[in-house]
Design a protein around this motif. Structure first.
Motif, PDB file in Angstrom:
ATOM      1  N   TRP A 290       0.474  -1.227   0.264  1.00 59.60           N
ATOM      2  CA  TRP A 290      -0.380  -0.217   0.376  1.00 59.60           C
ATOM      3  C   TRP A 290       0.669   1.376   0.422  1.00 59.60           C
ATOM      4  N   GLN A 291       2.156   1.170   0.282  1.00 56.12           N
ATOM      5  CA  GLN A 291       2.329   2.312   0.128  1.00 56.12           C
ATOM      6  C   GLN A 291       2.775   3.383  -0.700  1.00 56.12           C
ATOM      7  N   PRO A 292       3.316   2.951  -2.212  1.00 52.55           N
ATOM      8  CA  PRO A 292       2.897   3.501  -3.804  1.00 52.55           C
ATOM      9  C   PRO A 292       2.008   4.276  -3.449  1.00 52.55           C
ATOM     10  N   PHE A 293       0.373   3.632  -3.074  1.00 51.74           N
ATOM     11  CA  PHE A 293      -0.593   4.231  -3.240  1.00 51.74           C
ATOM     12  C   PHE A 293      -0.712   5.765  -1.930  1.00 51.74           C
ATOM     13  N   LYS A 294      -0.058   5.064  -0.933  1.00 47.36           N
ATOM     14  CA  LYS A 294       0.003   6.833   0.012  1.00 47.36           C
ATOM     15  C   LYS A 294       0.993   7.966  -0.799  1.00 47.36           C
ATOM     16  N   GLU A 295       1.897   7.017  -1.170  1.00 49.66           N
ATOM     17  CA  GLU A 295       2.868   8.099  -2.114  1.00 49.66           C
ATOM     18  C   GLU A 295       1.883   8.732  -2.731  1.00 49.66           C
ATOM     19  N   TYR A 296       1.598   8.100  -4.205  1.00 48.81           N
ATOM     20  CA  TYR A 296       0.944   8.496  -4.834  1.00 48.81           C
ATOM     21  C   TYR A 296      -0.198   9.633  -4.496  1.00 48.81           C
ATOM     22  N   GLY A 297      -1.343   9.858  -3.567  1.00 46.29           N
ATOM     23  CA  GLY A 297      -1.754  10.356  -3.401  1.00 46.29           C
ATOM     24  C   GLY A 297      -1.195  11.476  -2.693  1.00 46.29           C
ATOM     25  N   TYR A 298       0.130  11.506  -2.079  1.00 48.98           N
ATOM     26  CA  TYR A 298       0.425  12.531  -1.317  1.00 48.98           C
ATOM     27  C   TYR A 298       1.506  13.539  -2.986  1.00 48.98           C
ATOM     28  N   MET A 299       1.363  12.185  -3.398  1.00 48.84           N
ATOM     29  CA  MET A 299       1.860  13.082  -4.855  1.00 48.84           C
ATOM     30  C   MET A 299       1.050  14.736  -5.447  1.00 48.84           C
ATOM     31  N   LEU A 300      -0.469  13.830  -5.691  1.00 45.74           N
ATOM     32  CA  LEU A 300      -1.382  14.365  -6.394  1.00 45.74           C
ATOM     33  C   LEU A 300      -2.178  15.908  -5.457  1.00 45.74           C
ATOM     34  N   LEU A 301      -2.204  15.561  -4.043  1.00 46.88           N
ATOM     35  CA  LEU A 301      -1.855  16.810  -3.305  1.00 46.88           C
ATOM     36  C   LEU A 301      -1.218  17.888  -3.001  1.00 46.88           C
ATOM     37  N   PHE A 302      -0.479  17.546  -3.928  1.00 48.72           N
ATOM     38  CA  PHE A 302       0.621  18.663  -4.441  1.00 48.72           C
ATOM     39  C   PHE A 302       0.592  19.017  -5.412  1.00 48.72           C
ATOM     40  N   ILE A 303       0.740  18.507  -6.404  1.00 48.42           N
ATOM     41  CA  ILE A 303       0.096  18.916  -7.818  1.00 48.42           C
ATOM     42  C   ILE A 303      -0.920  19.028  -7.940  1.00 48.42           C
ATOM     43  N   VAL A 304      -1.892  18.611  -8.275  1.00 41.41           N
ATOM     44  CA  VAL A 304      -3.785  18.692  -8.935  1.00 41.41           C
ATOM     45  C   VAL A 304      -3.316  20.611  -8.359  1.00 41.41           C
ATOM     46  N   PRO A 305      -3.822  21.082  -7.133  1.00 40.89           N
ATOM     47  CA  PRO A 305      -3.705  22.334  -7.676  1.00 40.89           C
ATOM     48  C   PRO A 305      -2.959  23.132  -7.650  1.00 40.89           C
ATOM     49  N   LEU A 306      -1.687  22.836  -8.106  1.00 39.40           N
ATOM     50  CA  LEU A 306      -1.014  23.666  -9.180  1.00 39.40           C
ATOM     51  C   LEU A 306      -1.759  23.405 -10.957  1.00 39.40           C
ATOM     52  N   LEU A 307      -2.024  22.619 -10.797  1.00 30.74           N
ATOM     53  CA  LEU A 307      -2.245  22.071 -11.980  1.00 30.74           C
ATOM     54  C   LEU A 307      -3.766  22.568 -12.536  1.00 30.74           C
ATOM     55  N   LEU A 308      -4.501  22.252 -11.711  1.00 30.26           N
ATOM     56  CA  LEU A 308      -5.384  23.058 -12.061  1.00 30.26           C
ATOM     57  C   LEU A 308      -5.602  24.536 -12.199  1.00 30.26           C
ATOM     58  N   PHE A 309      -4.558  25.178 -11.157  1.00 32.25           N
ATOM     59  CA  PHE A 309      -4.194  26.932 -10.927  1.00 32.25           C
ATOM     60  C   PHE A 309      -4.085  26.859 -13.148  1.00 32.25           C
ATOM     61  N   PHE A 310      -2.682  26.582 -12.855  1.00 37.53           N
ATOM     62  CA  PHE A 310      -2.061  27.300 -14.434  1.00 37.53           C
ATOM     63  C   PHE A 310      -2.777  26.800 -15.276  1.00 37.53           C
ATOM     64  N   GLY A 311      -3.396  25.257 -15.463  1.00 40.44           N
ATOM     65  CA  GLY A 311      -4.322  24.643 -16.888  1.00 40.44           C
ATOM     66  C   GLY A 311      -5.327  25.438 -16.736  1.00 40.44           C
ATOM     67  N   PHE A 312      -6.059  25.807 -15.859  1.00 35.50           N
ATOM     68  CA  PHE A 312      -7.043  26.814 -16.175  1.00 35.50           C
ATOM     69  C   PHE A 312      -6.380  28.150 -16.654  1.00 35.50           C
ATOM     70  N   PHE A 313      -5.340  28.915 -16.895  1.00 38.16           N
ATOM     71  CA  PHE A 313      -5.018  30.203 -17.487  1.00 38.16           C
ATOM     72  C   PHE A 313      -5.097  29.903 -19.002  1.00 38.16           C
ATOM     73  N   TYR A 314      -3.764  27.928 -19.259  1.00 36.39           N
ATOM     74  CA  TYR A 314      -4.495  27.755 -20.005  1.00 36.39           C
ATOM     75  C   TYR A 314      -5.035  27.553 -21.733  1.00 36.39           C
ATOM     76  N   LEU A 315      -6.108  26.633 -20.352  1.00 37.38           N
ATOM     77  CA  LEU A 315      -6.988  26.104 -21.504  1.00 37.38           C
ATOM     78  C   LEU A 315      -8.357  27.981 -21.516  1.00 37.38           C
ATOM     79  N   ARG A 316      -7.948  29.132 -21.325  1.00 39.77           N
ATOM     80  CA  ARG A 316      -8.548  30.302 -20.648  1.00 39.77           C
ATOM     81  C   ARG A 316      -7.968  30.746 -22.408  1.00 39.77           C
ATOM     82  N   THR A 317      -6.744  31.078 -22.646  1.00 44.20           N
ATOM     83  CA  THR A 317      -5.908  31.579 -23.900  1.00 44.20           C
ATOM     84  C   THR A 317      -5.609  30.657 -24.510  1.00 44.20           C
ATOM     85  N   LYS A 318      -6.401  29.274 -24.387  1.00 37.50           N
ATOM     86  CA  LYS A 318      -5.889  28.774 -25.754  1.00 37.50           C
ATOM     87  C   LYS A 318      -8.143  28.648 -25.820  1.00 37.50           C
ATOM     88  N   LYS A 319      -8.642  28.770 -25.598  1.00 31.72           N
ATOM     89  CA  LYS A 319     -10.105  29.240 -26.353  1.00 31.72           C
ATOM     90  C   LYS A 319      -9.611  30.153 -26.805  1.00 31.72           C
TER      91      LYS A 319
END
Length: 394
Positions: A212-241
């Motif tokens: 189960w350790q890799p699953f926990k590690e994956y979850g903590y990685m997502l907790l760090f990455i996803v907020p940043l990805l949503l923030f910058f992804g929002f501006f990318y998609l808006r300008t791309k549109k």
């Protein structure tokens, strides 16, 4: 969203173009510096989060695991445990083991006996090294005979040293044997009993944690990455549109958000592949191999390997050939036909020719075509008819 992605001609264009114009070398250099900075901070951030799910070797350190493999009886087996075990977060069972060992490891008698043991073993080791040198220099069976003869001073001295070292080792070993054994120290029985009572539980918990350790590690990685990805992804998609709709947009925002979004996707892809490999291939491959062994068809693995290698190299050759053909076609399409014609060069072989002729004398390609407006012959690839001046269709 998929339509936007389909309309994006290439990743290279998204990453290194400013409103369909290639970035300058200086801009690319600055973008690379920004990418390195972002990537470094992303790695550090992920490492800080994933440390909340320690690796198996950290959560169950070797200095703890080795005791559950075999109950230790020597002083040296407890040295590294006392120093290393403090460096990592440990499981509760390893913490409890530390408490049990500290009962006798922290005592004065243990430290005194440990120093004596190390000192005596070091002296014995030095003596053994010297004995080995003598054995290599002299044949022990021969020099015992020769040493009895007269005028053999060197051999006699070697024999005396050899015997003295053996005698010293005997005394050192007797002194070593006289040291109180770890098993007789107060608290050792409780340590031994704890190992015996919890060995099965330890192995079970460690096996579960390893899965189960890799699953926990994956979850903590997502907790760090996803907020940043949503923030910058929002501006990318808006300008791309806005870009796809032909509206005014800020190309700098698009370039920067594209790079950051791309960098943030890298660890997600990497951790996802690692997790898939952890869960599926290891288990399936193990079961598949065991099945083949059980039915006596291990040779199927060789067949499978051959098929996979053939598919891999076949696909690679196909890709190379298709890419070469595509690049060749692009080169033809990108030719500057008006320039070649103005310099009286064939638009195919690029040799010097006379465009008043019907065909190229070097490659045989037809040079003329009929104008759809006036019906007269006109040179191919010229944008306008030389007779009536009508614009040709592409």
């Amino acid at each position: 969203m998929w339509k936007w992605l389909q309309k994006s001609k290439s990743v290279k264009k998204e990453l290194f173009s400013f409103k369909n114009e290639p970035l300058t070398k200086l801009s690319i250099f600055l973008i690379i510096i920004l990418d390195i900075f972002i990537l470094s901070n992303v790695i550090l951030g992920i490492e800080g989060e994933t440390n909340k799910a320690p690796k198996t070797y950290q959560y169950y350190p070797y200095e703890c695991t080795k005791h559950f493999k075999e109950i230790k009886t020597n002083y040296n087996d407890f040295i590294s445990y006392d120093s290393y075990i403090q460096l990592h977060n440990k499981s509760s069972i390893c913490n409890k083991l530390e408490e049990k060992t500290n009962v006798f490891v922290k005592t004065k008698i243990f430290k005194t006996n440990l120093d004596k043991t190390r000192k005596l073993k070091d002296e014995i080791r030095q003596n053994n090294n010297r004995l080995e040198q003598i054995r290599k220099q002299y044949n022990t069976r021969l020099f015992e005979q020769i040493a009895k003869m007269q005028n053999n001073k060197v051999l006699n001295e070697a024999k005396v040293e050899f015997d003295a070292l053996n005698q010293d080792n005997k005394k050192l070993q007797e002194e070593l044997d006289s040291i109180t054994e770890v098993t007789n120290l107060e608290g050792y029985k409780e340590y031994k009993q704890y190992i015996e009572n919890n060995k099965e539980l330890f192995n079970k918990e460690k096996k579960s944690y390893t899965f189960w350790q890799p699953f926990k590690e994956y979850g903590y990685m997502l907790l760090f990455i996803v907020p940043l990805l949503l923030f910058f992804g929002f501006f990318y998609l808006r300008t791309k549109k806005k870009e796809l709709k032909g509206q005014e947009y800020n190309p700098v925002i698009k370039i920067i958000t594209t790079h950051i979004s791309f960098i943030l996707l890298l660890p997600i892809v990497g951790y996802s592949l690692s997790l898939i490999y952890h869960v599926i291939p290891k288990t399936l491959l193990k079961n598949f191999i065991e099945f083949l062994v059980s039915i006596g068809l291990v040779s199927l693995l060789n067949y499978l390997s051959i098929v996979l290698i053939v598919l891999f190299f076949g696909g690679l050759i196909y890709y190379i050939q298709k890419r070469t053909a595509r690049l060749k076609q692009e080169k033809i399409v990108k030719k500057d036909f008006p320039k070649l014609i103005s310099f009286s060069q064939c638009f195919k072989c690029e040799r010097k020719i006379d465009y008043n002729k019907e065909y190229c004398p070097f490659c045989g390609i037809k040079l003329k075509e009929e104008c759809k407006s006036c019906g007269n012959a006109t040179t191919r690839h010229e944008p306008y008819c030389s007779t009536c001046g009508a614009k040709k269709e592409d």
